[in-house]
Motif scaffolding. Structure first.
Motif, PDB file in Angstrom:
ATOM      1  N   ASN A  10       0.835  -1.205   0.000  1.00 17.90           N
ATOM      2  CA  ASN A  10       0.000   0.000   0.000  1.00 17.90           C
ATOM      3  C   ASN A  10       0.868   1.252   0.000  1.00 17.90           C
ATOM      4  O   ASN A  10       0.587   2.218  -0.732  1.00 17.90           O
ATOM      5  CB  ASN A  10      -0.929   0.002   1.206  1.00 17.90           C
ATOM      6  CG  ASN A  10      -1.830   1.226   1.253  1.00 17.90           C
ATOM      7  OD1 ASN A  10      -2.532   1.518   0.302  1.00 17.90           O
ATOM      8  ND2 ASN A  10      -1.793   1.951   2.361  1.00 17.90           N
ATOM      9  N   SER A  11       1.930   1.244   0.803  1.00 20.70           N
ATOM     10  CA  SER A  11       2.823   2.403   0.852  1.00 20.70           C
ATOM     11  C   SER A  11       3.495   2.633  -0.497  1.00 20.70           C
ATOM     12  O   SER A  11       3.601   3.768  -0.977  1.00 20.70           O
ATOM     13  CB  SER A  11       3.881   2.219   1.940  1.00 20.70           C
ATOM     14  OG  SER A  11       3.291   2.177   3.222  1.00 20.70           O
TER      15      SER A  11
ATOM     16  N   VAL B 269       9.972   8.685   4.106  1.00 26.56           N
ATOM     17  CA  VAL B 269       8.710   8.089   4.518  1.00 26.56           C
ATOM     18  C   VAL B 269       8.925   6.743   5.194  1.00 26.56           C
ATOM     19  O   VAL B 269       9.810   5.974   4.798  1.00 26.56           O
ATOM     20  CB  VAL B 269       7.754   7.932   3.300  1.00 26.56           C
ATOM     21  CG1 VAL B 269       8.361   7.035   2.231  1.00 26.56           C
ATOM     22  CG2 VAL B 269       6.385   7.419   3.734  1.00 26.56           C
TER      23      VAL B 269
ATOM     24  N   LEU C 266       7.423   3.003   5.882  1.00 24.18           N
ATOM     25  CA  LEU C 266       6.640   2.134   5.009  1.00 24.18           C
ATOM     26  C   LEU C 266       5.674   1.235   5.760  1.00 24.18           C
ATOM     27  O   LEU C 266       5.096   0.331   5.166  1.00 24.18           O
ATOM     28  CB  LEU C 266       7.591   1.274   4.164  1.00 24.18           C
ATOM     29  CG  LEU C 266       8.533   2.053   3.240  1.00 24.18           C
ATOM     30  CD1 LEU C 266       9.532   1.100   2.585  1.00 24.18           C
ATOM     31  CD2 LEU C 266       7.760   2.822   2.181  1.00 24.18           C
ATOM     32  N   ASP C 267       5.500   1.466   7.059  1.00 28.38           N
ATOM     33  CA  ASP C 267       4.706   0.548   7.876  1.00 28.38           C
ATOM     34  C   ASP C 267       3.439   1.176   8.437  1.00 28.38           C
ATOM     35  O   ASP C 267       2.950   0.790   9.496  1.00 28.38           O
ATOM     36  CB  ASP C 267       5.551  -0.003   9.018  1.00 28.38           C
ATOM     37  CG  ASP C 267       6.133   1.086   9.913  1.00 28.38           C
ATOM     38  OD1 ASP C 267       5.951   2.277   9.595  1.00 28.38           O
ATOM     39  OD2 ASP C 267       6.754   0.743  10.933  1.00 28.38           O
ATOM     40  N   ALA C 268       2.869   2.160   7.721  1.00 34.83           N
ATOM     41  CA  ALA C 268       1.649   2.812   8.200  1.00 34.83           C
ATOM     42  C   ALA C 268       0.439   1.940   7.890  1.00 34.83           C
ATOM     43  O   ALA C 268       0.217   1.552   6.746  1.00 34.83           O
ATOM     44  CB  ALA C 268       1.485   4.173   7.552  1.00 34.83           C
TER      45      ALA C 268
ATOM     46  N   GLY D  52      -1.634   4.077   5.677  1.00 32.97           N
ATOM     47  CA  GLY D  52      -0.906   4.819   4.669  1.00 32.97           C
ATOM     48  C   GLY D  52      -0.813   6.304   4.953  1.00 32.97           C
ATOM     49  O   GLY D  52      -0.862   6.749   6.098  1.00 32.97           O
TER      50      GLY D  52
ATOM     51  N   LEU E 167       6.303  10.827   7.776  1.00 32.08           N
ATOM     52  CA  LEU E 167       6.579  11.303   6.423  1.00 32.08           C
ATOM     53  C   LEU E 167       6.932  12.775   6.493  1.00 32.08           C
ATOM     54  O   LEU E 167       6.209  13.568   7.109  1.00 32.08           O
ATOM     55  CB  LEU E 167       5.366  11.101   5.513  1.00 32.08           C
ATOM     56  CG  LEU E 167       5.523  11.462   4.028  1.00 32.08           C
ATOM     57  CD1 LEU E 167       4.579  10.622   3.170  1.00 32.08           C
ATOM     58  CD2 LEU E 167       5.265  12.947   3.752  1.00 32.08           C
TER      59      LEU E 167
ATOM     60  N   PHE F  81      -0.494  11.122   7.987  1.00 31.08           N
ATOM     61  CA  PHE F  81       0.139   9.795   8.011  1.00 31.08           C
ATOM     62  C   PHE F  81      -0.539   9.006   9.133  1.00 31.08           C
ATOM     63  O   PHE F  81      -0.418   9.374  10.293  1.00 31.08           O
ATOM     64  CB  PHE F  81       1.634   9.960   8.285  1.00 31.08           C
ATOM     65  CG  PHE F  81       2.440   8.686   8.266  1.00 31.08           C
ATOM     66  CD1 PHE F  81       3.085   8.288   7.110  1.00 31.08           C
ATOM     67  CD2 PHE F  81       2.590   7.921   9.406  1.00 31.08           C
ATOM     68  CE1 PHE F  81       3.856   7.118   7.091  1.00 31.08           C
ATOM     69  CE2 PHE F  81       3.339   6.766   9.401  1.00 31.08           C
ATOM     70  CZ  PHE F  81       3.974   6.362   8.238  1.00 31.08           C
TER      71      PHE F  81
ATOM     72  N   THR G 101      -0.515   5.966  11.131  1.00 35.91           N
ATOM     73  CA  THR G 101       0.428   4.882  11.346  1.00 35.91           C
ATOM     74  C   THR G 101      -0.160   3.651  11.994  1.00 35.91           C
ATOM     75  O   THR G 101       0.216   2.543  11.651  1.00 35.91           O
ATOM     76  CB  THR G 101       1.640   5.380  12.178  1.00 35.91           C
ATOM     77  OG1 THR G 101       2.594   4.328  12.282  1.00 35.91           O
ATOM     78  CG2 THR G 101       1.202   5.826  13.551  1.00 35.91           C
TER      79      THR G 101
END
Length: 356
Positions: free
Chosen positions: A130-131, A219, A221-223, A226, A307, A350, A352
């Protein structure tokens, strides 16, 4: 009225969330301990008594739903029912006209710009695709991405390599360092040292290969939900509008059980460079700082929020280290030392953690 007299006439409201009430207003537990001592009343009964006698008069909320509805710009129903960050955290009606105008101007700037994106990755398969999809939805003249990965034991590498075949401009550094995962570990200093080292690899990639970029996005990548792509365009607009603006950090939402807060509070410095090793007090004030989405950026000494969008010229001045605790804080100090300022941008969203 004593607690005994109170419960001869009342019962605990079924909507009352004692656990939330205690976490949100911890001073109530001291009251219960001092006034009730050893009694047969449950903790929830003691807390509800406090709410009924004192709490509602000071606008304390009876449950998490009311707290969100009254204290934050988030619609609780959207948190539970939507997976779209643009719906969960939309711009506020009072700012919508300027927000749309600024976003459109930022998007036009992006279309004529080169953008470099850098990120770290380790064991983030759940949110990774998704990220990456959000990153590659950016509309710009040229997009180059670099991801530094190490020691993943899930499908992170597989996902990254698959995306490499789709996006040739994606550069990967896959590393078997045989280092243990330190997330959640007490050895914070070692973890920050490593993160600073990896982030400097990302910075050097920009300096050596893409210093002609106009903007750099850093950024995570684990939100879970997103991030807002329109929020990036908004940040680009403001970076081009505010003198000496070097970077725009994000509004980082954290929603888990009965807790709502900013997630990335450890990188926040309003107007000092203190280490804040005991960061509880930082969480207390910043968790209650919820400017409306679409309102103007606010200058901070340091902020990231999962981000951050930077002018490349400013980004390349920076140096990540652990001298001020979190690596982003030292990086932002080095930017400020070179005359660049950081801003907290409420429109750069963001999300998370989303665990209802």
């Amino acid at each position: 009225m004593t607690i005994q007299e109170f419960y001869l006439q009342h019962r605990v409201n079924p909507h009352f969330d004692g656990d939330f009430y205690l976490k949100t207003y911890p001073e109530t537990w001291r009251f219960a301990r001092e006034h009730f001592g050893e009694t047969n009343f449950s903790a929830e009964e003691k807390l509800f008594y406090h709410y009924s006698i004192y709490g509602y008069k000071t606008n304390k909320q009876i449950n998490f739903y009311n707290f969100l509805k009254n204290q934050t710009p988030i619609d609780p129903d959207k948190i539970y029912n939507s997976k779209d960050i643009e719906q969960v955290l939309p711009p506020h009606a009072s700012f919508i006209e300027d927000y749309n105008k600024n976003n459109e101007l930022g998007k036009q700037i992006a279309k004529d710009s080169k953008i470099a994106v850098v990120a770290l990755a380790r064991n983030c398969e759940k949110m990774l695709q998704n990220s990456l999809d959000l990153i590659y939805s950016l509309d710009c003249k040229e997009l180059n991405t670099f991801i530094f990965e190490n020691d993943s034991t899930d499908k992170t590498r597989e996902i990254l390599q698959k995306n490499k075949t789709i996006h040739p401009s994606l550069e990967l550094s896959l590393n078997d360092l045989n280092l243990e995962e330190l997330r959640g570990n007490n050895d914070l200093k070692t973890r920050i040292e490593r993160l600073a080292r990896y982030r400097n690899v990302c910075k050097d990639w920009v300096k050596n290969k893409h210093q002609d970029s106009d903007f750099v996005i850093v950024v995570d990548l684990d939100a879970d939900l997103g991030f807002s792509v329109s929020g990036i365009y908004n940040s680009i607009f403001w970076l081009n509008s505010i003198p000496h603006a070097g970077g725009m950090g994000s509004y980082s939402a954290y929603f888990k059980g009965s807790q709502y807060s900013h997630y990335d509070y450890t990188t926040i410095r309003l107007n000092d460079w203190e280490k804040h090793e005991d960061s509880f007090h930082a969480l207390q004030w910043f968790s209650k700082f919820h400017p409306l989405i679409g309102s103007n950026p606010v200058e901070f000494y340091s902020c990231h929020g999962g981000l951050a969008t930077y002018k490349t010229e400013a980004f390349c001045c920076g140096d990540y280290n652990n001298q001020l605790g979190i690596e982003h804080v030292a990086f932002h100090k080095s930017l400020r030392d070179h005359g660049w300022n950081m801003f907290f941008n409420p429109s750069s969203r963001f999300f998370t953690v989303l665990e209802p």
